[in-house]
Design a protein around this motif. Sequence first.
Motif, PDB file in Angstrom:
ATOM      1  N   LEU A   1      -1.978 -46.620  31.589  1.00 17.04           N
ATOM      2  CA  LEU A   1      -1.758 -47.125  30.230  1.00 17.04           C
ATOM      3  C   LEU A   1      -2.439 -48.465  30.020  1.00 17.04           C
TER       4      LEU A   1
ATOM      5  N   SER B   1       6.721 -46.613  30.754  1.00 18.69           N
ATOM      6  CA  SER B   1       5.474 -45.977  31.141  1.00 18.69           C
ATOM      7  C   SER B   1       5.590 -45.287  32.497  1.00 18.69           C
TER       8      SER B   1
ATOM      9  N   TYR C   1       4.139 -52.110  26.841  1.00 18.80           N
ATOM     10  CA  TYR C   1       3.764 -50.718  27.090  1.00 18.80           C
ATOM     11  C   TYR C   1       4.258 -50.230  28.444  1.00 18.80           C
ATOM     12  N   GLN C   2       4.722 -51.163  29.253  1.00 13.72           N
ATOM     13  CA  GLN C   2       5.140 -50.766  30.599  1.00 13.72           C
ATOM     14  C   GLN C   2       6.631 -50.469  30.692  1.00 13.72           C
TER      15      GLN C   2
END
Length: 477
Positions: free
Chosen positions: A329, A323, A319-320
């Motif tokens: 997040l 992001s 997810y990074q």
Amino acid sequence: MQEKLKEVYDPQKFRKDGHDLIDLLADYLEGSKRKENEEVLDFQTPDKMYQKWKQEKHQSLKGMDFYKAMIDDCTNVHHRQCIGHQISPPAPTSALASLVSAFMNNGMGVYEMGSSPTAIERLVVEVFANAIGYDMRAGGFLTSGGTLANLTALLTARNLYKEKNIWEEGSRNRKLALMVSDQAHYCVDRAARIMGLGKEGVIHIKTNEQYQAKVESLEEAYVKATKEGFEIFAIVGSAGTTSTGSYDPIEQMGSFAKEKNIWFHVDGAHGGAVVFSEKYKLLAKGIAMADSVIIDCHKMLMAPAILTTLVYKDGNKAYQTFSQDAKYLLQQHEAEQWYDIALRSFECTKEMMSIKVYSIINEHGVGAFNDFVTRLYDLGKVFYELIEGRENFRLATKPQANILCFQYYKEGMENSAISKMNEEIRKQILLEGQFYIVKTQLHGQTYLRTTIMNPFTTKNEFESLLNKIEKIGSQMT
Ligand SMILES: *Cc1c(COP(=O)(O)O)cnc(C)c1O
């Protein structure tokens, strides 16, 4: 409503054409409509091919006539003598799933546009994570090819490196770099340049005579680069390499990465699929130490191109990659938004890729992957022994996989002349069209390169290929 549009969306026409098309392809698979000694390809120059298709005669071909003519001018990857690039004859069930993906056309970026294929994608990734040997924390997604998957994983690595602000602030004047062997696929170098690391941001690890990264060279390359002011944020291992199918010492690279506290990425585009083979999985021993792994499904797992699985040891890290606000997040969403896949992938809209892999697993079982990889690697050994046993043939290295590079040579000939002769041999084979093989450069020399991708290829085809090479080569001076 315009008449034309009624014609475009006519269900009856679709029904009929669809049945005819499947019949055409099934005949093709069966070989029942093939000519005697049918060629793998009928090579025509790009300009000639263009002129041909520009002609009225070709442009007037419709429906099945069009498909037949088009297929005749394609390389026949189902042919047992197609031993060139790393593309397999796709499992027919997977080709059908492709059709469904094209027809249903769910865009997959957000959950509502691809609900069932999104759930299936998660299941598919779990199958891969399990085969790699990851635990429950693993996660990932499917993406468009090994090139993009490598870039995505390396972006994650960079964004997680130390202060985690590069995505926001750029790398400024920091000299970031990654380490990879000089035999890595060119897309790793490209990824580095795309990330702005420049040419010098790729620190090469030396390779041994089997084209594997040298363990001794790891520390040496790291120390040298660090002294020069580089900050190394990742090391990439090839499992295996594109040219020769050589496996880097994955386990040792994993320990090295751990010791230096840097990201370890495994490019298993071709040979990562050994995780499914009981017999050959040890080639990638230690692969579960990697922070991220990619495996192309269109190479060694029978799916149509292009389709790659990217799995992270810790799925949340994915997810990074893109992001803007990594901390937010991580805290707020962790794994919650797994179903909006575009948060993690380059693609916004993408095909319903998951059903192409799932169809194979669902229809034939994961064991089909084991059989496919094992069979092709076994065939690599068969071909190796044949080449070894022949005079005037020499191998670049003993193969570990289903990729073999070799030369035809004559006693007393200079290396440069041997290279030239092999260039000519390959060209003639292409023009004759009974076999499809490719070539590669290793240490500045040209080798004939073969990748065995069809499980129905046998020793007979290898024998006749070697006979042909011998015949062409012996007539050259
Ligand atoms: C084929 C290959 C790639 C590139 O993958 P694509 O799916 O063609 O983009 C990357 N790395 C290795 C080792 C490969 O063999």
